[in-house]
Write a protein that holds these residues in place. Structure first.
Motif, PDB file in Angstrom:
ATOM      1  N   CYS A  78       5.737  -6.957  -0.703  1.00  0.00           N
ATOM      2  CA  CYS A  78       6.754  -6.829   0.346  1.00  0.00           C
ATOM      3  C   CYS A  78       8.051  -6.345  -0.299  1.00  0.00           C
ATOM      4  O   CYS A  78       8.623  -7.042  -1.146  1.00  0.00           O
ATOM      5  N   LYS A 121       0.940  -1.489   1.016  1.00  0.00           N
ATOM      6  CA  LYS A 121      -0.478  -1.762   1.294  1.00  0.00           C
ATOM      7  C   LYS A 121      -1.372  -1.334   0.136  1.00  0.00           C
ATOM      8  O   LYS A 121      -1.003  -0.512  -0.700  1.00  0.00           O
ATOM      9  N   SER A 122      -2.555  -1.940   0.104  1.00  0.00           N
ATOM     10  CA  SER A 122      -3.549  -1.596  -0.910  1.00  0.00           C
ATOM     11  C   SER A 122      -4.023  -0.161  -0.692  1.00  0.00           C
ATOM     12  O   SER A 122      -3.766   0.443   0.357  1.00  0.00           O
ATOM     13  N   LYS A 176      -5.669   0.523   2.364  1.00  0.00           N
ATOM     14  CA  LYS A 176      -4.779   0.244   3.499  1.00  0.00           C
ATOM     15  C   LYS A 176      -5.186  -0.998   4.293  1.00  0.00           C
ATOM     16  O   LYS A 176      -4.690  -1.228   5.395  1.00  0.00           O
ATOM     17  N   ARG A 177      -6.084  -1.798   3.735  1.00  0.00           N
ATOM     18  CA  ARG A 177      -6.586  -2.947   4.492  1.00  0.00           C
ATOM     19  C   ARG A 177      -5.708  -4.183   4.389  1.00  0.00           C
ATOM     20  O   ARG A 177      -5.735  -5.024   5.279  1.00  0.00           O
ATOM     21  N   GLN A 178      -4.973  -4.308   3.290  1.00  0.00           N
ATOM     22  CA  GLN A 178      -4.169  -5.518   3.151  1.00  0.00           C
ATOM     23  C   GLN A 178      -2.797  -5.225   2.562  1.00  0.00           C
ATOM     24  O   GLN A 178      -2.602  -4.214   1.883  1.00  0.00           O
ATOM     25  N   VAL A 179      -1.858  -6.102   2.870  1.00  0.00           N
ATOM     26  CA  VAL A 179      -0.505  -6.007   2.312  1.00  0.00           C
ATOM     27  C   VAL A 179      -0.519  -6.672   0.940  1.00  0.00           C
ATOM     28  O   VAL A 179      -0.873  -7.849   0.811  1.00  0.00           O
ATOM     29  N   GLN A 219       6.371  -3.333   4.127  1.00  0.00           N
ATOM     30  CA  GLN A 219       5.028  -3.583   3.590  1.00  0.00           C
ATOM     31  C   GLN A 219       4.576  -2.531   2.573  1.00  0.00           C
ATOM     32  O   GLN A 219       4.807  -1.338   2.738  1.00  0.00           O
ATOM     33  N   ASN A 268       3.497 -11.936   1.861  1.00  0.00           N
ATOM     34  CA  ASN A 268       2.725 -10.750   2.258  1.00  0.00           C
ATOM     35  C   ASN A 268       2.130 -10.907   3.661  1.00  0.00           C
ATOM     36  O   ASN A 268       1.897  -9.924   4.357  1.00  0.00           O
ATOM     37  N   THR A 269       1.893 -12.144   4.061  1.00  0.00           N
ATOM     38  CA  THR A 269       1.297 -12.382   5.382  1.00  0.00           C
ATOM     39  C   THR A 269       2.324 -12.291   6.506  1.00  0.00           C
ATOM     40  O   THR A 269       1.951 -12.209   7.673  1.00  0.00           O
TER      41      THR A 269
END
Length: 247
Positions: free
Chosen positions: A180, A170-171, A174-177, A168, A160-161
């Motif tokens: 994938c 996203k949450s 929209k802050r984190q993936v 991607q 995910n990083t």
């Protein structure tokens, strides 16, 4: 008196020995959550195989769940993440959701999800970790007490990083993936899905996207016709399946 009791003790000893042998030879899969958050494992049997543990449950951080696998069982396990269920077991998961239910009851997870796949054979077991349906959580399979090559399989890296923007998921904020996608799911192209004229190992080759997966996780399937060394084998083993083994 002792002569009369002796056969009973012999039978009792044999019964204890038999139960010990069956205990040793029975295949188990212990799921261990090393993530910093809860994981809801999903379990889907192959066609005609029994549903185990109702197909899913909640596993808290640093907790383990031991599952007995019937002889000849085959299926897949994945981790669901970001789940919320009501008292009746209805809800949803951010990744790997199986029809909005706590108990998957034979339903597969919604991609993208990292898959652990296993088939128990009479001569040897086959197992692998697959990114063909994408990635959401790191998973590893470690065999123990088995015979043969019995190699480790898994995807330890946090994909995910390093997930390309086009893949991607996203949450909600929209802050984190959180996952994938596979290139197949993202672009629905025969070249990425190994379908149509690309439906064989000769024409369906690694792509820039599958190479990212393979470089990060060399011990996992990165696309449909990945190197056969992605499949591991072992005989008479039990297995440890770890979520977030990198933690």
């Amino acid at each position: 008196m002792g002569e009369i009791l002796r056969p009973f003790f012999i039978l009792a000893s044999l019964a204890i020995l038999a139960s010990h042998i069956s205990e040793v030879t029975a295949t188990t899969m212990t799921m261990y959550n090393r993530c910093s958050h809860p994981v809801w494992p999903g379990i889907q049997p192959s066609a005609g195989k029994p549903i185990l543990a109702r197909g899913g449950f909640k596993l808290l951080p640093n907790k383990a769940y031991k599952l007995s696998l019937p002889a000849g069982w085959s299926g897949r396990v994945w981790g669901r993440h970001g789940c919320s269920f009501d008292a009746s077991g209805h809800g949803r998961c951010a990744t790997g959701d199986c029809g909005g239910a706590l108990f998957c009851n034979g339903i597969g997870g919604t991609p993208p999800a990292t898959l652990a796949e296993i088939t128990l054979g009479s001569d040897q077991d086959f197992y692998d970790v697959s990114l063909v349906d994408g990635y959401n959580l790191a998973i590893s399979i470690t065999p123990f007490r088995g015979k043969g090559k019995c190699s480790y399989a898994g995807c330890v890296s946090d994909l995910n990083t390093m997930c390309p923007v086009g893949l991607q998921v996203k949450s909600h904020d929209k802050r984190q993936v959180v996952a994938c996608k596979s290139a197949c799911a993202a672009f629905n192209s025969p070249r990425y899905c190994c379908t149509g004229t690309f439906g064989n190992p000769q024409s369906c080759k690694p792509t820039a996207y599958s190479r990212i997966f393979k470089t990060a996780c060399p011990k996992a399937y990165s696309y449909a016709y990945d190197d056969p060394t992605s499949i591991a084998t072992c005989t008479g083993s039990s297995y440890l399946l770890t979520f977030c083994p990198h933690h």
